[in-house]
Every structure is written in structure tokens, then in C-alpha cells.
Design an enzyme around this catalytic site. Sequence first.
Site, mmCIF file in Angstrom:
data_model
loop_
_atom_site.group_PDB
_atom_site.id
_atom_site.type_symbol
_atom_site.label_atom_id
_atom_site.label_comp_id
_atom_site.label_asym_id
_atom_site.label_seq_id
_atom_site.Cartn_x
_atom_site.Cartn_y
_atom_site.Cartn_z
ATOM 1 N N GLU B 115 0.730 -1.256 -0.046
ATOM 2 C CA GLU B 115 -0.008 -0.078 -0.018
ATOM 3 C C GLU B 115 1.005 1.106 -0.265
ATOM 4 O O GLU B 115 1.861 1.423 0.789
ATOM 5 C CB GLU B 115 -0.749 0.111 1.216
ATOM 6 C CG GLU B 115 -1.735 1.283 1.374
ATOM 7 C CD GLU B 115 -2.690 1.225 2.579
ATOM 8 O OE1 GLU B 115 -2.191 0.557 3.667
ATOM 9 O OE2 GLU B 115 -3.697 1.787 2.672
ATOM 10 N N LYS B 192 -9.584 2.560 -2.532
ATOM 11 C CA LYS B 192 -9.957 2.094 -1.378
ATOM 12 C C LYS B 192 -11.283 2.062 -0.877
ATOM 13 O O LYS B 192 -11.584 3.043 -0.685
ATOM 14 C CB LYS B 192 -8.863 2.191 -0.331
ATOM 15 C CG LYS B 192 -8.644 1.665 1.096
ATOM 16 C CD LYS B 192 -7.711 2.080 1.807
ATOM 17 C CE LYS B 192 -7.540 1.840 3.427
ATOM 18 N NZ LYS B 192 -6.142 2.210 3.963
ATOM 19 N N CYS B 229 -5.632 -2.664 1.955
ATOM 20 C CA CYS B 229 -5.370 -2.704 3.558
ATOM 21 C C CYS B 229 -6.707 -3.057 4.399
ATOM 22 O O CYS B 229 -7.117 -4.101 4.341
ATOM 23 C CB CYS B 229 -4.740 -1.192 3.866
ATOM 24 S SG CYS B 229 -3.863 -1.205 5.397
#
Lengths: 383, 383
Positions: B115, B192, B229
Site C-alpha cells: 500500500e 480503497k 489494507c
Amino acid sequence: MSTASVEEIIAKLSPDDQVQIKRLLQGNPVEALEISDAAQALARDHDFEIAAFKTNSVADVTRPARKVRIAVIQNSIVLPTTAPLMDQYKAIEARVEKLIDAAAAMGANVACLQEAWTAPFFFCTREKRPWLEFAEDAREGPSAKFISRMAAKYGMVIVSPILERDSAHGQTIWNTAVVFSHTGAYIGKHRKNHIPRVGDFNESTYYFEGNTGHPVFETKFGKVAINICYGRHHPLNWMMFGLNGAEIVFNPSATVGALSEPLWSIEARNASIANSYFVGAINRVGTESFPNEFTSGDGKPAHKDFGHFYGSSYVANPDGSRTPGLSRVRDGVLVNEVDLNFCMAVKDKWCFQMTARYELYAEGLANYLKPDFQPQVVRDPSL
Amino acid sequence: MSTASVEEIIAKLSPDDQVQIKRLLQGNPVEALEISDAAQALARDHDFEIAAFKTNSVADVTRPARKVRIAVIQNSIVLPTTAPLMDQYKAIEARVEKLIDAAAAMGANVACLQEAWTAPFFFCTREKRPWLEFAEDAREGPSAKFISRMAAKYGMVIVSPILERDSAHGQTIWNTAVVFSHTGAYIGKHRKNHIPRVGDFNESTYYFEGNTGHPVFETKFGKVAINICYGRHHPLNWMMFGLNGAEIVFNPSATVGALSEPLWSIEARNASIANSYFVGAINRVGTESFPNEFTSGDGKPAHKDFGHFYGSSYVANPDGSRTPGLSRVRDGVLVNEVDLNFCMAVKDKWCFQMTARYELYAEGLANYLKPDFQPQVVRDPSL
């Protein structure tokens, strides 16, 4: 093949290595609790394992701790599967009575037995009779009377997963967990939501997908739900119990090594993490041999046993930690003391529920269910 | 605290115990692959770890195997965070170039970086400047040019998780994974979906929840998706990539020990099991120190580093098995050779998708979203 558990193997390492590998594998260490002489005597006299732990958490400031001792119980069958059916049941009942006695002697408040605990796990045979005679009424059957008595005797909430015969609906069979109050009264029941079709295990030969939704049972010792066996592979099933407010979810199971053992330490813990509740993961133990041979849809010769049920019951905590597991080969009772307020504290910390964007998924699932659903695919133009 | 990984500790056991504990912890063993001299030289000369495995599965009878080598890459930052920003980026780029070289020398077909790989993980500081100058255009920024060049050079699909600056929409910032074709061409991007609000990590200080849905990128080497994540804590996020047909889902992360390490070995594997796809779990490595002190909402004194990013990147397989993890302290590349057809074989075996009862959950979520939602609770009448 070795029968050693992860914990038994780890115990061979140096103390420092044990601390480090346990931290990585099992998270914040649970504390071992002292076990009463009475419980130790029962375990010794009746040859089963006992273990007691405490999950440490920081107490809330404004409300009293809600300490609860959660018990998971695993057992083998007692008589051969060729014995008269009611003798088989009675022998298991007598065995389970001792295990519940030990749970009580360790101060358990809420306990759960393994899936279909009243009988051998005969689904691999695909024989309907005589096995379905083990099915019984959830409120009035032999196991209901027994569990009700034990629950009242010890002031313990007990979850009793059985095969249910629903006489009010044409003698339909269900895979059902029955919840008894600490008073001994029947509170309610939940029927298994997801039914395996894996090799031997097309359990829809015997019963169908449950029709009881995702109930949470509000008991003296917290909000309890039950995700029966194969339902543990379904994150949505775990989720729905969480959305309904569960603080403890039991996963009574019956599963054998070759099929699922590497998954066993993963799924209950993931559910506990994702939904911020405690999970009691319970698996039956031992190898059960049936009178008639059967095949397992795997190209192998017919056989009479389905494989080894590997026990390994444990409790998973919402912070990702877990207790050690019970034995892979012996009957046992494991108790874990927790503060149910910890569920809220973990939610306040991680915010999984607040960051979940459920609206995105309600829409996504509704869209997926359309027969003309188009997956969201971005194709490399060079292909 | 020890820096040893689970694998390093297990290596101290007897060979028999190693086999048994690995079987229990990591499922069907992956096979170690021979590593080329070129890759070994790169690892030695540039001081990083390399590892190569193969997940064995039974080949389909009617269609050719779709063998793909999946690479996960973890790295520390190179220069101090006080160095000029573009120098910091250039130094990381040079380091990552060597890691991609090594992935190529191990035959990798599809690789993913960690990430926000282009920068130190500055979100703990809550300082906007200068850090947000690391954000760049997804198609035209410095990292896009670099990754495109590397992808074309090696004919490798590369997933590049960066901070995106969206100039077409008022200079908004996104946490974005950009997917490059084996030709070097830009295929698309994903933003994300779930943003943490955990202690230090209120990343919504910098960017908001993604608006790109759950795209699956159809590449020469399979259908690839990215769960960035914190999205790994959300089973529904994993699910939606699966429903859109993903065969490989990468989870590029940046997460530190105290916060999440006991969860690290659980969530990616559970996703892999529940959705019958491969997961590449990638975590950054090292401790990053910032020029100005900051607090972390945990009552502790101000400090300049957020904690140790523990690496431990690995690949999880849909049958519940996994590769060993990379180091907890060193940069590294891990390659796992798989047959993508295994995803379908596992689905045919376990039937999780067919037994999922999605309609129940589409309805359950829609109901839950109502402001007057009533949880399904059965209360013990004695309370």
C-alpha cells in the site's frame, strides 16, 4: 499420522520461542485459571480433558463488568453404532452429564455441546433408517428433558444441538440448536442455515436449509447465537448474527481432518474479529464406524468410517486472540472467562461496523441476484 | 521483542513435528521451487529475501492448466523522511526496481507492491504538507511511468498501490491501486473501499471511501482484484470481488504489530477460503520515523514513529493452505506458482457459492439499513 495438537508441539520449544510464537499465532495471551478439585476429580475419574482460561480486557469505567464463563464441550460416542439406538443415546447422555458436571465445577455460565451430539454422525452413510429415529422434538424429546434438568441444576444456559423432528410440519427433520435458560426453561431454537454438499456430506439428504433466520437469544449470561457447522464457511451467516446483536456465537460442528482441519483455526477467529463477538468453536472427537459400508464420492473403495473428528475446540476473542485448543483425540471441556463488555470496547476501537458500508453490499447482493447480473470486469484491451 | 517469524521458530522443531504443525497451521504443503542464480544474485547484492513456492493442485482434464506465478513484494523506505520528497521517492523506486527484477528472475507473471509504496506511511502524523505532494496522477504520475516501463520490460502484470491525486475532480486524494498490463499499458484503477478510524489511523483525514465499486481486472494472467489494507477486515468487501469473478485478490497493506499482527494470518486466508480465490497478502516492513512528534490517541506520550511494520507477506490458497511468510524485518519478494483453474475445482468441491443463500442476506442487509431496524432477538422470558 501424529495426533499431537499445535499446542502440544509448541510446548517443545524454548520458553522464549513459545512466548513469541504464541503471540503471533494466538494474540494477546489468555490467562490460565485455577481448576477446582471437583473438576479435576471428574476429569480423572472419567478420562477427559479440562482446561480453563481467562481473556483479559480493560474494564469499562461506567458500567459493571459482565463476567461470563463460556464452556465448549467435545465428546466421542460411547457405544458401537450397532448397539440399540436408545442405548447409544443413553450412553452418550451419561457421558455428556459428566462433562457438564465438570463445566459446572469450573464455574461455566453458558455451555454448548457439539453438533447432533445425541447420535453418531451418520450422514456419511446416506441411510435414513434406523438413524433418523435419533431425531426428536426440540422441546419434549429425551435430550430436551435431560438438558433442561442440567441447566436448572447448575443455573447454566445450555445450547443443545440436536436432530429435530418437526411433527407439526409433516415429520420434517431439521438440524437444530435448542437453547435452554439458566432456569431450565426452553427459550427457543435455531435451525442450521447452510447445508453442505461436499463428498459424503450432502446433508440435504436428511434436512433442508433452516427457516429460523438469525436469532440471537438474550439470556442471563449475554446474547447468544448459534452458527451450526458448515455455516462457519459463510461470512454472511456470521455477519447476520452480529447485526442482530450477538455477543457469543457458538459453532457446534462435526468435521474431519482431511476435509477441513487447516481451516479450523481460521474461520471462527475471523468471524470473531470481523463481528466483534466471542466465538465458541466446537468439534466432535473420535472415529465412528458404521455397520454397512458406504462410498464417499472420492473414487476410493467403500469403507465403514468417515474419518477422524479432530476435536480441537476453542474460544476466539473479538481482539483476534484465542484460547489454546482442546485435544485432537480426547473428550474435553474448555472454559473461558470473558467480560462481555469487551465486545463493545473492541467495536469502539476498530469501528468495523461503522466503516462497513452495508448499503453498498445490500445493493451489490440485490444486483448479483438478478439472472442477468453482469460482473464488474475491466478487461485488458490488449487481450 | 523477538523479530523471529512463525516459520523461523517452527524450523527449530524436529522434522516430524515440523511436518505435523505445518499441516495443522498451513494446510496442504506448498512445494519449494528452485530459484535462479540471477534472482539469488540480486537478493544477495541488494540485501533482500527471496522465496518461491508452488501450490500443487490436480489439473483439469478438459482444459489446459492456467499456470501463473503470483509475486508479493514488501519493502522498507530508503531515505529518512527528512530528505527532499522526490529524493525519497526516487530512492524507493530504485529499491523497488531491484525487487521487481528479482520477481522477474523468479518467473513472476503478476506482482503487487505494498500500500502507498511510493512514500513513507505518514497518515499517523495528520500533517497534510509536505506529504500529500507524494500523491500523483494514476496514469501519468512518476510511479505510473516507472511501473509501466517495468511491466512492459518483463511482460508482467503489476498492481501499483499509490496515493492518487484526482485533478479532474478538484484535487481530491484517493488511496488507489493502479493495474498495468503485461504490455505496460494502463488497464484501470481501484480506490480503497473502507477507511480506518483506529487510533492514529483516521485516514479520512487524507481521503475518503472509494467510488470505484469492486472491479475485477481481466489480465493475461487471470482475473485480478485489489482489497486495499483495512478492507481486509470487511468480509463483504472480499465477497464482492469474488462475486465479480476474481481469481487473485491482492491485499496491499501497511500495518503494525501491536495493532494487527495476530489478525494477519487469519483474514487473508479466511477470504481465500470463503471466496475460493488466491490472496496475495502484502505488508510493508520496517519502522519509519517522522520529523515532528505526534500522539496516537492512546494516552501515551508523543512520539515520532508509529510502530514496526512487520512484513510477513504471503500467498493464501483457496483450499485453506498458504505459503510461508516473508521476514518480519527484511525487504523481500515471494513468488507462488498456482494453477488458476484450482479456483473452480475448489468451488466444485465445497460449493460455498451455491450454498450461500445470498437472497437471505440481500434482504437481511436491506432490512438492517432501515433506521427502525429491529434485531431478531428471542428474550428469555424469565429475565
